[in-house]
Design an enzyme around this catalytic site. Structure first.
Site, PDB file in Angstrom:
ATOM      1  N   ARG A  75       0.857  -1.197   0.000  1.00  0.00           N
ATOM      2  CA  ARG A  75       0.000   0.000   0.000  1.00  0.00           C
ATOM      3  C   ARG A  75       0.885   1.236   0.000  1.00  0.00           C
ATOM      4  NH1 ARG A  75      -3.870  -0.078   5.007  1.00  0.00           N
ATOM      5  NH2 ARG A  75      -5.051  -1.643   3.865  1.00  0.00           N
ATOM      6  N   ARG A 144      -1.820   6.702   9.594  1.00  0.00           N
ATOM      7  CA  ARG A 144      -1.933   6.167   8.226  1.00  0.00           C
ATOM      8  C   ARG A 144      -2.011   7.297   7.187  1.00  0.00           C
ATOM      9  NH1 ARG A 144      -3.823   0.843   8.234  1.00  0.00           N
ATOM     10  NH2 ARG A 144      -3.042  -0.209  10.076  1.00  0.00           N
ATOM     11  N   LYS A 207      -3.700   1.527  14.917  1.00  0.00           N
ATOM     12  CA  LYS A 207      -3.670   2.451  13.791  1.00  0.00           C
ATOM     13  C   LYS A 207      -4.313   3.786  14.174  1.00  0.00           C
ATOM     14  CE  LYS A 207      -6.181  -0.414  11.294  1.00  0.00           C
ATOM     15  NZ  LYS A 207      -7.102  -1.075  10.345  1.00  0.00           N
ATOM     16  N   LYS A 209      -5.950   7.442  12.219  1.00  0.00           N
ATOM     17  CA  LYS A 209      -6.335   7.968  10.903  1.00  0.00           C
ATOM     18  C   LYS A 209      -6.762   9.432  10.974  1.00  0.00           C
ATOM     19  CE  LYS A 209      -7.625   3.467   9.098  1.00  0.00           C
ATOM     20  NZ  LYS A 209      -8.688   2.633   8.517  1.00  0.00           N
ATOM     21  N   CYS A 432     -15.321  -3.233  -0.139  1.00  0.00           N
ATOM     22  CA  CYS A 432     -13.923  -3.446   0.239  1.00  0.00           C
ATOM     23  C   CYS A 432     -13.353  -4.607  -0.569  1.00  0.00           C
ATOM     24  CB  CYS A 432     -13.832  -3.749   1.728  1.00  0.00           C
ATOM     25  SG  CYS A 432     -14.490  -5.374   2.129  1.00  0.00           S
ATOM     26  N   CYS A 438      -7.972 -10.793   1.292  1.00  0.00           N
ATOM     27  CA  CYS A 438      -8.052 -10.333   2.684  1.00  0.00           C
ATOM     28  C   CYS A 438      -8.223 -11.519   3.631  1.00  0.00           C
ATOM     29  CB  CYS A 438      -9.215  -9.360   2.855  1.00  0.00           C
ATOM     30  SG  CYS A 438      -9.316  -8.834   4.583  1.00  0.00           S
ATOM     31  N   CYS A 477     -16.463  -8.115   6.152  1.00  0.00           N
ATOM     32  CA  CYS A 477     -16.445  -8.453   7.585  1.00  0.00           C
ATOM     33  C   CYS A 477     -16.736  -7.170   8.354  1.00  0.00           C
ATOM     34  CB  CYS A 477     -15.079  -9.051   7.974  1.00  0.00           C
ATOM     35  SG  CYS A 477     -13.804  -7.838   8.319  1.00  0.00           S
ATOM     36  N   CYS A 481     -14.057  -1.645   6.143  1.00  0.00           N
ATOM     37  CA  CYS A 481     -13.105  -0.918   5.287  1.00  0.00           C
ATOM     38  C   CYS A 481     -13.776  -0.095   4.189  1.00  0.00           C
ATOM     39  CB  CYS A 481     -12.108  -1.893   4.679  1.00  0.00           C
ATOM     40  SG  CYS A 481     -11.134  -2.748   5.932  1.00  0.00           S
TER      41      CYS A 481
HETATM   42 FE1  SRM Z   1      -9.114  -1.758   6.252  1.00  0.00          FE
HETATM   43  C1  SRM Z   1      -7.737  -4.314   7.915  1.00  0.00           C
HETATM   44  C2  SRM Z   1      -8.291  -3.177   3.362  1.00  0.00           C
HETATM   45  C3  SRM Z   1      -9.794   1.156   4.715  1.00  0.00           C
HETATM   46  C4  SRM Z   1     -10.853  -0.687   9.021  1.00  0.00           C
HETATM   47  N1  SRM Z   1      -8.112  -3.451   5.741  1.00  0.00           N
HETATM   48  C5  SRM Z   1      -7.578  -4.362   6.641  1.00  0.00           C
HETATM   49  C6  SRM Z   1      -6.730  -5.384   5.887  1.00  0.00           C
HETATM   50  C7  SRM Z   1      -5.322  -4.869   5.839  1.00  0.00           C
HETATM   51  C8  SRM Z   1      -6.805  -6.832   6.407  1.00  0.00           C
HETATM   52  C9  SRM Z   1      -5.735  -7.251   7.376  1.00  0.00           C
HETATM   53  O1  SRM Z   1      -5.603  -6.638   8.457  1.00  0.00           O
HETATM   54  O2  SRM Z   1      -5.040  -8.216   7.081  1.00  0.00           O
HETATM   55  C10 SRM Z   1      -7.403  -5.294   4.483  1.00  0.00           C
HETATM   56  C11 SRM Z   1      -6.540  -5.701   3.287  1.00  0.00           C
HETATM   57  C12 SRM Z   1      -7.390  -6.322   2.208  1.00  0.00           C
HETATM   58  C13 SRM Z   1      -6.662  -6.571   0.942  1.00  0.00           C
HETATM   59  O3  SRM Z   1      -6.521  -7.743   0.557  1.00  0.00           O
HETATM   60  O4  SRM Z   1      -6.246  -5.624   0.288  1.00  0.00           O
HETATM   61  C14 SRM Z   1      -7.948  -3.890   4.518  1.00  0.00           C
HETATM   62  N2  SRM Z   1      -8.927  -1.109   4.419  1.00  0.00           N
HETATM   63  C15 SRM Z   1      -8.673  -1.871   3.326  1.00  0.00           C
HETATM   64  C16 SRM Z   1      -8.888  -1.105   2.043  1.00  0.00           C
HETATM   65  C17 SRM Z   1      -7.951  -1.497   0.919  1.00  0.00           C
HETATM   66  C18 SRM Z   1     -10.363  -1.260   1.638  1.00  0.00           C
HETATM   67  C19 SRM Z   1     -10.716  -0.863   0.233  1.00  0.00           C
HETATM   68  O5  SRM Z   1     -11.394  -1.691  -0.380  1.00  0.00           O
HETATM   69  O6  SRM Z   1     -10.375   0.212  -0.233  1.00  0.00           O
HETATM   70  C20 SRM Z   1      -8.706   0.326   2.581  1.00  0.00           C
HETATM   71  C21 SRM Z   1      -7.266   0.762   2.561  1.00  0.00           C
HETATM   72  C22 SRM Z   1      -7.111   2.150   3.071  1.00  0.00           C
HETATM   73  C23 SRM Z   1      -5.739   2.734   2.910  1.00  0.00           C
HETATM   74  O7  SRM Z   1      -5.329   3.040   1.798  1.00  0.00           O
HETATM   75  O8  SRM Z   1      -5.076   2.934   3.937  1.00  0.00           O
HETATM   76  C24 SRM Z   1      -9.167   0.148   4.013  1.00  0.00           C
HETATM   77  N3  SRM Z   1     -10.063  -0.057   6.808  1.00  0.00           N
HETATM   78  C25 SRM Z   1     -10.352   0.986   5.978  1.00  0.00           C
HETATM   79  C26 SRM Z   1     -11.325   1.841   6.572  1.00  0.00           C
HETATM   80  C27 SRM Z   1     -11.944   3.068   5.932  1.00  0.00           C
HETATM   81  C28 SRM Z   1     -11.178   4.324   6.227  1.00  0.00           C
HETATM   82  O9  SRM Z   1     -10.143   4.291   6.897  1.00  0.00           O
HETATM   83  O10 SRM Z   1     -11.643   5.369   5.796  1.00  0.00           O
HETATM   84  C29 SRM Z   1     -11.642   1.297   7.812  1.00  0.00           C
HETATM   85  C30 SRM Z   1     -12.723   1.811   8.798  1.00  0.00           C
HETATM   86  C31 SRM Z   1     -12.294   3.038   9.512  1.00  0.00           C
HETATM   87  C32 SRM Z   1     -11.537   2.700  10.765  1.00  0.00           C
HETATM   88  O11 SRM Z   1     -10.331   2.453  10.682  1.00  0.00           O
HETATM   89  O12 SRM Z   1     -12.147   2.651  11.827  1.00  0.00           O
HETATM   90  C33 SRM Z   1     -10.829   0.110   7.952  1.00  0.00           C
HETATM   91  N4  SRM Z   1      -9.218  -2.394   8.202  1.00  0.00           N
HETATM   92  C34 SRM Z   1     -10.034  -1.868   9.173  1.00  0.00           C
HETATM   93  C35 SRM Z   1      -9.941  -2.663  10.359  1.00  0.00           C
HETATM   94  C36 SRM Z   1     -10.698  -2.422  11.693  1.00  0.00           C
HETATM   95  C37 SRM Z   1      -9.927  -1.495  12.559  1.00  0.00           C
HETATM   96  C38 SRM Z   1     -10.561  -1.354  13.925  1.00  0.00           C
HETATM   97  O13 SRM Z   1     -10.467  -0.293  14.509  1.00  0.00           O
HETATM   98  O14 SRM Z   1     -11.120  -2.308  14.421  1.00  0.00           O
HETATM   99  C39 SRM Z   1      -9.054  -3.722  10.053  1.00  0.00           C
HETATM  100  C40 SRM Z   1      -8.622  -4.880  10.986  1.00  0.00           C
HETATM  101  C41 SRM Z   1      -7.581  -4.470  11.954  1.00  0.00           C
HETATM  102  O15 SRM Z   1      -7.021  -3.383  11.941  1.00  0.00           O
HETATM  103  O16 SRM Z   1      -7.322  -5.311  12.821  1.00  0.00           O
HETATM  104  C42 SRM Z   1      -8.622  -3.524   8.693  1.00  0.00           C
HETATM  105 FE1  SF4 Z   2     -11.025  -7.359   4.722  1.00  0.00          FE
HETATM  106 FE2  SF4 Z   2     -13.012  -6.947   6.400  1.00  0.00          FE
HETATM  107 FE3  SF4 Z   2     -11.585  -4.901   5.518  1.00  0.00          FE
HETATM  108 FE4  SF4 Z   2     -13.220  -6.086   3.892  1.00  0.00          FE
HETATM  109  S1  SF4 Z   2     -13.833  -5.013   5.741  1.00  0.00           S
HETATM  110  S2  SF4 Z   2     -11.079  -5.556   3.417  1.00  0.00           S
HETATM  111  S3  SF4 Z   2     -13.109  -8.173   4.540  1.00  0.00           S
HETATM  112  S4  SF4 Z   2     -10.828  -6.507   6.784  1.00  0.00           S
END
Ligand code: SRM
Ligand code: SF4
Length: 558
Positions: A75, A144, A207, A209, A432, A438, A477, A481
């Site tokens: 990323r 981030r 993390k 943001k 997502c 993922c 899930c 995201c």
């Molecule tokens: Fe996310 C984890 C993809 C935006 C909340 N996210 C992940 C992971 C890295 C899975 C992992 O931990 O192994 C995913 C990778 C999937 C893949 O195969 O690419 C993933 N997140 C994404 C992306 C690519 C979604 C998309 O389809 O665009 C976004 C990448 C953003 C970036 O460029 O940095 C992405 N993730 C978000 C957002 C939206 C935002 O930030 O505006 C959220 C919700 C906002 C927030 O953070 O509260 C988000 N991602 C999570 C979480 C839950 C965090 C939490 O507080 O519980 C996880 C899991 C974790 O961190 O344990 C996670």
């Molecule tokens: Fe993976 Fe869940 Fe984030 Fe979708 S919402 S990219 S399934 S961690």
């Protein structure tokens, strides 16, 4: 803080990592396996990469007694989502040479490459760096990618606001040289690891943001962020001026099914600051979270939970003390949409911007559209820049009037003109990544979006609502995201083919939806929506949105 619970395992990994070096160099050199040592998979995240495996192939490989088909997702850090045509061309070449031949635009205005194998990881990271982009802190327990309103049209001050996103991103970068040593071959300096003045040796509990937004657009979903800055623009005799920012804290969307101690939360506005105070206040919010956040339970380690345990007034007082800034009362603001403005728009300076629709942000060459080739061809002639939107779309920005026709031809020739054909609902929908890359996905999202939209839009059309936009977001899930908890209709993955149905967000990113039904397959989702759509079609006020109607008609409860 003050908690006797044992530290989470990740805390020990960070502490032992010697400034995020871990044993990554040795892990990368371990040729027989496509994986890294377990602890290094955590350290790697701080460098902007995740170890993954192809979940479509998991079972087959297990039966063949092979290790999973490991590869790496990378990323980029791209504050405000701005990149040059040269950088675009380089990333396109890297995706084809080292990745799976696609580029993925994320919900945080960054690029993701998928499918990079371990033996090529170092070359890929170095190639990205050679484009003057990096991946430092794109993942991990640090700040981030800082996102910012794309907004190149309405505000003369967009450049200022983008500048703040870039400054915050730089200010909060880790100081360790680990990235340069491991990926770029920089010589190691003997001795103890560098001091991290902002983060300390174990970085943040989780993390962090930041988003910067320019009303009336809320394209960044500012209230989903640990820290949101809402630009306040004042009209003066000399034109508009950036007066400062309203500060919002404690947003975050991740949750765990069935665990009521975890929940999505909107950020709260705590006051107004002048531009000169942005870095001090940002740093104070980060260090307060560093010192008071939960380092025992990662599920409760985000700032939103720190606010719950500290209480908002104590948190604000601590931030003011650390920043030596008194927050002024928040200034009024108004958001009109959290969506993108598709098609051509003319900027204040006479240049043009073309907002394309890229479903789920996946740029690939497929039979239906040759998006990757098309954008490569555009990057070869484009003299402006590209802007990734937080809605996973792309703006070909800063186009001179005389260059529009050539861009339009390339757009149509490569099937990139979806924005002219798609329905209002499918234009705004997000999904997502989810399967197959993922590891946390419980259900499909990106790969399911087209067929769900087709089925849902057939129901909309049946009720005469085909032209009414409904904000639909799917996540594989509950981590959220695609920011599903802000959508009017959200599907949150529960198990293969089954989703929790959430309803009632709004179209400005200012209201959380609520869980309406649990664990439904598609037929049951449509069946649950049908009577609501019928009632909406019959009782809708002019221009009323579906999410607003559901609340007005008392069809939802908290
Ligand atoms: Fe996310 C984890 C993809 C935006 C909340 N996210 C992940 C992971 C890295 C899975 C992992 O931990 O192994 C995913 C990778 C999937 C893949 O195969 O690419 C993933 N997140 C994404 C992306 C690519 C979604 C998309 O389809 O665009 C976004 C990448 C953003 C970036 O460029 O940095 C992405 N993730 C978000 C957002 C939206 C935002 O930030 O505006 C959220 C919700 C906002 C927030 O953070 O509260 C988000 N991602 C999570 C979480 C839950 C965090 C939490 O507080 O519980 C996880 C899991 C974790 O961190 O344990 C996670
Ligand atoms: Fe993976 Fe869940 Fe984030 Fe979708 S919402 S990219 S399934 S961690």
């Amino acid at each position: 803080m003050g908690d006797s619970a044992p530290l989470s395992p990740v805390e020990h990994i960070k502490a032992a990592s010697r400034g995020l070096r871990g044993t990554l160099a040795a892990s990368l050199a371990d040729a027989p396996t496509g994986a890294l040592a377990d602890d290094d998979t955590n350290v790697l995240k701080f460098h902007g990469s995740y170890q993954q495996d192809d979940r479509d192939l998991r079972e087959e490989r297990r039966l063949q007694k092979l290790e999973p088909a490991y590869s790496f997702m990378i990323r980029t850090r791209l504050p405000g989502g701005v990149c040059t045509p040269r950088q675009w061309l380089a990333l396109d070449a890297i995706a084809r040479r080292y990745g799976n031949g696609t580029l993925r635009l994320t919900t945080r205005q960054a690029f993701q490459l998928h499918g990079v194998v371990k033996r090529e990881l170092k070359a890929t990271m170095a190639a990205i760096n050679a484009t003057l982009l990096d991946t430092i802190a794109a993942c991990g327990d640090v700040n981030r990618n800082v996102i910012a309103s794309v907004n190149p049209v309405e505000s003369r001050l967009h450049a200022d606001v983008y500048g703040w996103a870039a400054k915050i991103s730089e200010h909060l970068l880790p100081r360790t040289r680990a990235y340069h040593e491991i990926w770029l071959g920089e010589e190691k300096i003997a001795g103890t690891p560098e001091l991290e003045p902002i983060y300390g040796a174990t970085y943040l509990p989780r993390k962090f943001k930041v988003a910067v937004v320019v009303p009336p657009l809320n394209d960044v979903d500012v209230f989903a962020h640990d820290l949101g800055l809402i630009a306040i623009i004042e009209e003066t005799a000399h034109g508009p001026r950036l007066a400062g920012f309203n500060v919002a804290v404690g947003g975050g969307l991740g949750a765990t099914h069935g665990d009521a101690t975890t929940y999505p939360r909107l950020a709260q506005v705590i006051g107004f600051i002048a531009p000169d105070d942005v870095l001090a206040v940002t740093e104070a919010v980060v260090t307060t979270q560093r010192d008071f956040g939960d380092r025992a339970n990662r599920k409760r380690a985000r700032l939103k939970y720190t606010l719950e345990t500290m209480g908002l007034p104590a948190f604000v007082a601590e931030v003011e003390r650390r920043a030596q800034v008194s927050l002024a009362p928040a200034r009024p603001w108004r958001f009109t949409t959290n969506g993108d403005r598709f098609g051509w728009t003319k900027g204040f300076d006479g240049r043009w911007h073309l907002n394309l629709r890229i479903p789920s942000g996946r740029i690939a060459d497929r039979d239906s559209a040759r998006q990757l080739s098309g954008l490569r061809a555009i990057a070869q002639v484009h003299r402006g820049d590209f802007r990734l939107t937080p809605n996973q779309n792309l703006i070909i920005a800063n186009v001179a009037p005389e260059d529009r026709a050539a861009i339009d031809t390339l757009v149509v020739d490569h099937g990139l003109d979806l924005y002219t054909r798609a329905s209002p609902t499918s234009l705004d929908a997000l999904a997502c990544v989810a399967l197959p890359t993922c590891p946390l996905a419980m259900a499909e999202a990106e790969r399911y979006l087209p067929s769900f939209l087709a089925a849902f839009e057939a129901r909309l059309a049946h009720h005469g609502l085909a032209q009414v936009p409904v904000l639909v977001r799917i996540s594989g899930c509950p981590n959220g995201c695609s920011r599903p908890y802000l959508a009017e209709i959200a599907l949150v993955g529960k198990a293969p083919g089954r989703y929790n149905l959430h309803l009632g967000g709004n179209a400005t990113g200012e209201r959380l939806n609520v869980l309406y039904r649990e664990n439904l397959a598609e037929a049951a989702i449509l069946e649950a929506l049908d009577p609501l759509l019928w009632q909406f079609a019959n009782e809708r006020r002019p221009d009323e949105r579906f999410g607003d109607f559901l609340w007005r008609a008392k069809l939802l409860s908290v």
